[in-house]
Design an enzyme around this catalytic site. Sequence first.
Site, PDB file in Angstrom:
ATOM      1  N   MET A 410       0.791  -1.216   0.027  1.00 24.55           N
ATOM      2  CA  MET A 410       0.003   0.048   0.033  1.00 24.55           C
ATOM      3  C   MET A 410       0.607   1.284   0.118  1.00 24.55           C
ATOM      4  O   MET A 410       0.483   2.282  -0.697  1.00 24.55           O
ATOM      5  CB  MET A 410      -0.781  -0.066   1.528  1.00 24.55           C
ATOM      6  CG  MET A 410      -1.779  -1.079   1.210  1.00 24.55           C
ATOM      7  SD  MET A 410      -3.321  -1.002   0.074  1.00 24.55           S
ATOM      8  CE  MET A 410      -4.193  -2.314   0.433  1.00 24.55           C
ATOM      9  N   GLU A 411       2.098   1.311   0.745  1.00 23.54           N
ATOM     10  CA  GLU A 411       2.786   2.552   0.791  1.00 23.54           C
ATOM     11  C   GLU A 411       4.291   2.362   0.705  1.00 23.54           C
ATOM     12  O   GLU A 411       4.755   1.339   1.185  1.00 23.54           O
ATOM     13  CB  GLU A 411       2.305   3.364   2.103  1.00 23.54           C
ATOM     14  CG  GLU A 411       0.994   3.621   2.067  1.00 23.54           C
ATOM     15  CD  GLU A 411       0.634   4.324   3.289  1.00 23.54           C
ATOM     16  OE1 GLU A 411       1.723   4.531   4.311  1.00 23.54           O
ATOM     17  OE2 GLU A 411      -0.481   4.661   3.944  1.00 23.54           O
ATOM     18  N   ASN A 412       4.963   3.308   0.176  1.00 25.15           N
ATOM     19  CA  ASN A 412       6.515   3.001  -0.068  1.00 25.15           C
ATOM     20  C   ASN A 412       6.877   4.470  -0.695  1.00 25.15           C
ATOM     21  O   ASN A 412       6.180   5.102  -1.261  1.00 25.15           O
ATOM     22  CB  ASN A 412       6.878   2.133  -1.081  1.00 25.15           C
ATOM     23  CG  ASN A 412       8.218   1.830  -1.302  1.00 25.15           C
ATOM     24  OD1 ASN A 412       8.783   2.350  -2.332  1.00 25.15           O
ATOM     25  ND2 ASN A 412       8.956   1.643  -0.186  1.00 25.15           N
TER      26      ASN A 412
END
EC number: 3.2.1.21
Length: 555
Positions: A410-412
């Site tokens: 989902m996030e990076n």
Amino acid sequence: MKPVRVTTLLWMLLLVLGLGATGKGSPEEASFYYGNFPLGFSWGVGSSAYQTEGAWDQDGKGPSIWDVFTHSGKGKVLGNETADVACDGYYKVQEDIILLRELHVNHYRFSLSWPRLLPTGIRAEQVNKKGIQFYSDLIDALLSSNITPIVTLHHWDLPQLLQVKYGGWQNVSMANYFRDYANLCFEAFGDRVKHWITFSDPRAMAEKGYETGHHAPGLKLRGTGLYKAAHHIIKAHAQAWHSYNTTWRSKQQGLVGISLNCDWGEPVDISNPKDIEAAERYLQFCLGWFANPIYAGDYPQVMKDYIGRKSAEQGLEMSRLPVFSLQEKSYIKGTSDFLGLGHFTTRYITERKNPSRQGPSYQNDRDLIELVDPNWPALGSKWLYSVPWGFRRLLNFAQTQYGNPPIYVMENGASQKFHCTQLCDEWRIQYLKGYINEMLKGGKLVPQSFGNLLYQQSEACCRALAKSHANGYRDRGTYCLLPLRPHHCCSTNAPPEEAELRQDYQFWSFVRESSGSSSLFRFEGFHIFLFSGSTIITFFSLSLFGLCWDLRIRK
């Protein structure tokens, strides 16, 4: 001051010596792998309500804890900014849909504002029909453009009245209120939404909101508040999942999961059992804290042991870590159709005994210290370093630890490294290249998974940066490069419309064979490079939800 400095130097010396023993920087870690992501792996774009919508008090919306937090004017937020307007996304839906179509994305991840739908937070008291209509129109507009909506129920913006009346996530009644809110969303939007995320990064919500006070609601309940908040969040997640499973799944055929953020923890000395145990403990206190109850039915044993022992040493009759009943364990276990995962960086971990007399705190409970390699590339935030190989190890850990669940990354991503008025982001190019390649090397992600490439704070659109960022961290996104619409939030130092793109062509030379020409777009706090044909990479304000077709990485 001298003892502190000596201690710092000592740990740095220990780290350098340890790295020499463990042989980091091996050819396997540094090598670049050329290959293809599996068919069905895809990329896209996303956002959160508070950081993009604006219209904080319009059309019946109630205040959130972040509205109150940023309005306090007490230096809690960088520049005392607010998100009252943010990217003005509440009034720009049709323009944004046009931009999404131009980008040819398949999916868009966004969060619903709980106080926009339920101004008091309680369904039985008031439902805001204008809020329902806003999100319904957004979902319809996405679907009419063949863009699949991915919906987060709660991304930190709790209704303020629930905080005032009940203490927010310190109160177990929040689980029932969240279930009622989730049921409203399933009822109103579930005929069209098939992917639901209950909570996004709840660890940060609990730790920074109820332990350090750096985030809303700004409470400093050391060693107790965060564990109690997390306990109730986990119960709320389970109630929402069960509500969907028993009432809505057969009709709507959707999926419900949670999104958890965690950095990788690597032992300083892989031959030292204490370092290995400390690194494992780091991961369990981070990812396992929420994932273990969902996949195994209870908190990690190491958390129960360490917090229980520290609590006893501090003279407490009961552990500061709450306990699930047998019925609750059974109820919570298995309540996720996929595991959402966010990841940014890595730490070297070694054991350090923290005396219980220092007082209760999350940091002291873990008995470890986090270190960084001075050779790691530093980025825009003091805590953020580019360590791509940690990404693959975290993916492997999550897959093996929790029974090979579907993993949606989902996030990076990387925040702005320094101020510049021209396009100067080779550091971000290298970060993305490395992390994408490590994900590809893993080769274990299931087909039809979702890949998220970049999380960052936009300079102009995402105004509510927490005090921790203001006090030295200075997380910044890239500047607006090529605004397509006058309302798009751009830095006053943004370069002219004809931006220089040489560096981006350098980055994408390794995919030019399949990508073709590139275009640069600006979408509501997003910085998006569109490569015609096969590849979409997005730079945006809060969380990127990936969806594309087949990302081809070639020499």
